[in-house]
Scaffold this active site. Sequence first.
Site, mmCIF file in Angstrom:
data_model
loop_
_atom_site.group_PDB
_atom_site.id
_atom_site.type_symbol
_atom_site.label_atom_id
_atom_site.label_comp_id
_atom_site.label_asym_id
_atom_site.label_seq_id
_atom_site.Cartn_x
_atom_site.Cartn_y
_atom_site.Cartn_z
ATOM 1 N N ASP A 1 7.868 0.786 2.833
ATOM 2 C CA ASP A 1 8.192 0.564 1.419
ATOM 3 C C ASP A 1 9.699 0.660 1.183
ATOM 4 O OD1 ASP A 1 7.864 3.309 2.140
ATOM 5 O OD2 ASP A 1 7.740 3.893 0.032
ATOM 6 N N THR B 1 0.839 -1.192 0.000
ATOM 7 C CA THR B 1 0.000 0.000 0.000
ATOM 8 C C THR B 1 0.876 1.244 0.000
ATOM 9 O OG1 THR B 1 -1.868 -1.061 1.104
ATOM 10 C CG2 THR B 1 -1.687 1.316 1.345
ATOM 11 N N THR C 1 1.665 26.315 -22.862
ATOM 12 C CA THR C 1 1.674 26.150 -21.399
ATOM 13 C C THR C 1 1.928 24.699 -20.990
ATOM 14 O OG1 THR C 1 0.080 27.939 -21.306
ATOM 15 C CG2 THR C 1 0.318 26.613 -19.308
HETATM 16 C C1 LIG Z 1 8.315 8.718 1.866
HETATM 17 C C2 LIG Z 1 6.995 7.953 1.780
HETATM 18 C C3 LIG Z 1 5.834 8.913 1.966
HETATM 19 C C4 LIG Z 1 6.905 7.331 0.369
HETATM 20 O O1 LIG Z 1 5.670 6.666 0.266
HETATM 21 P P1 LIG Z 1 4.904 6.349 -1.123
HETATM 22 O O2 LIG Z 1 5.395 7.308 -2.141
HETATM 23 O O3 LIG Z 1 5.290 4.925 -1.501
HETATM 24 O O4 LIG Z 1 3.469 6.427 -0.823
HETATM 25 C C5 LIG Z 1 6.970 6.773 2.816
HETATM 26 O O5 LIG Z 1 8.105 5.980 2.652
HETATM 27 C C6 LIG Z 1 6.887 7.281 4.238
HETATM 28 O O6 LIG Z 1 5.844 7.633 4.707
HETATM 29 N N1 LIG Z 1 8.056 7.315 4.937
HETATM 30 C C7 LIG Z 1 8.162 7.718 6.325
HETATM 31 C C8 LIG Z 1 9.390 8.537 6.587
HETATM 32 C C9 LIG Z 1 10.708 7.875 6.200
HETATM 33 O O7 LIG Z 1 10.753 6.944 5.401
HETATM 34 O O8 LIG Z 1 11.743 8.312 6.725
HETATM 35 K K LIG Z 2 5.662 2.895 -3.205
#
Ligand SMILES: CC(C)(COP(=O)(O)O)[C@@H](O)C(=O)NCCC(=O)O
Ligand SMILES: [K+]
Length: 258
Positions: free
Chosen positions: A109, A7, A184
């Site tokens: 992730d 997710t 644009t």
């Molecule tokens: C940076 C993110 C928002 C990326 O999430 P996504 O783009 O996969 O939805 C996610 O890895 C997150 O919430 N990280 C928490 C803070 C960190 O990784 O330091």
């Molecule tokens: K992701």
Amino acid sequence: MLLCIDTGNTNTVFALWDGEEFLCTFRTSTEWQRTADQYFVWWSTLLAHHKIEAQIDEVIISSTVPRVVFNLRVMADRYFDTRPYVVGKPDCLLPVPARVDEGTAIGPDRLVNTAGAFDRHGGDLIVVDFGTATTFDVVAEDGAYVGGVIAPGVNLSLEALHQAAAALPHVDITKPQSVIGTNTVDCMQSGVFWGYVGLVNGICERIKGEYDRPMTVVGTGGLAPLFSSGYALFDTIEDDLTMHGLTVIHRFNKDNNT
Ligand SMILES: CC(C)(COP(=O)(O)O)[C@@H](O)C(=O)NCCC(=O)O
Ligand SMILES: [K+]
Ligand SMILES: Nc1ncnc2c1ncn2[C@@H]1O[C@H](COP(=O)(O)OP(=O)(O)O)[C@@H](O)[C@H]1O
């Protein structure tokens, strides 16, 4: 069979792993209100459509949206009679623990991408993932996540322009024919496309400058090939990296009897 769930803040992906290969991968938008029953109806309809026999007995979840996890847990319990592994929770081990500031809640992730990329390439990596945010994960020689960079995502950047400026329309990302836009939409696409090529290239160069060993750059996420077409940004592009990482973490926990 193992159901792998990733997710993100924009999309949720379900993929079915039979121990050797992914039998299918389905994507739905991420909405925290979605119930366990709704997930199951969506999933089983697609399985039936593709005539896939799924015998799910295990589930692993990575979610950057904490609120979603509750309903995914209920789904695993109600429909697959199993307690899922949830990446980032204490009872889901990582092959190599992360080395970051104490108290930091790293995006799951990023932990999953780290495990997947290390399994395939060994260490000294930069993993670039184009999701809602664009993340850069630094994977040390021993496979530990040791930090990285978070930048605004590509679609987020385009959407921010549209939201903040009355005369700028909603546009989709594409590679512009030239840098100098003559309307644009072309101007906006050029700004975001070439701005992003510069961002990815510049950040990877700076990371390499701070890190004292040669590094391999792995690109993932749906937009990685598009950006790679503008400039040689990545040593390799792997669109299944997050799902592969989920199978690696799952196997590690099974091997360690958690
Ligand atoms: C940076 C993110 C928002 C990326 O999430 P996504 O783009 O996969 O939805 C996610 O890895 C997150 O919430 N990280 C928490 C803070 C960190 O990784 O330091
Ligand atoms: K992701
Ligand atoms: N192949 C693609 N072409 C165009 N846009 C894409 C592609 N893949 C993903 N996107 C867009 O990139 C954004 C992030 O996608 P996704 O990787 O699903 O993010 P997350 O993992 O954060 O949910 C979304 O706005 C999505 O529509």
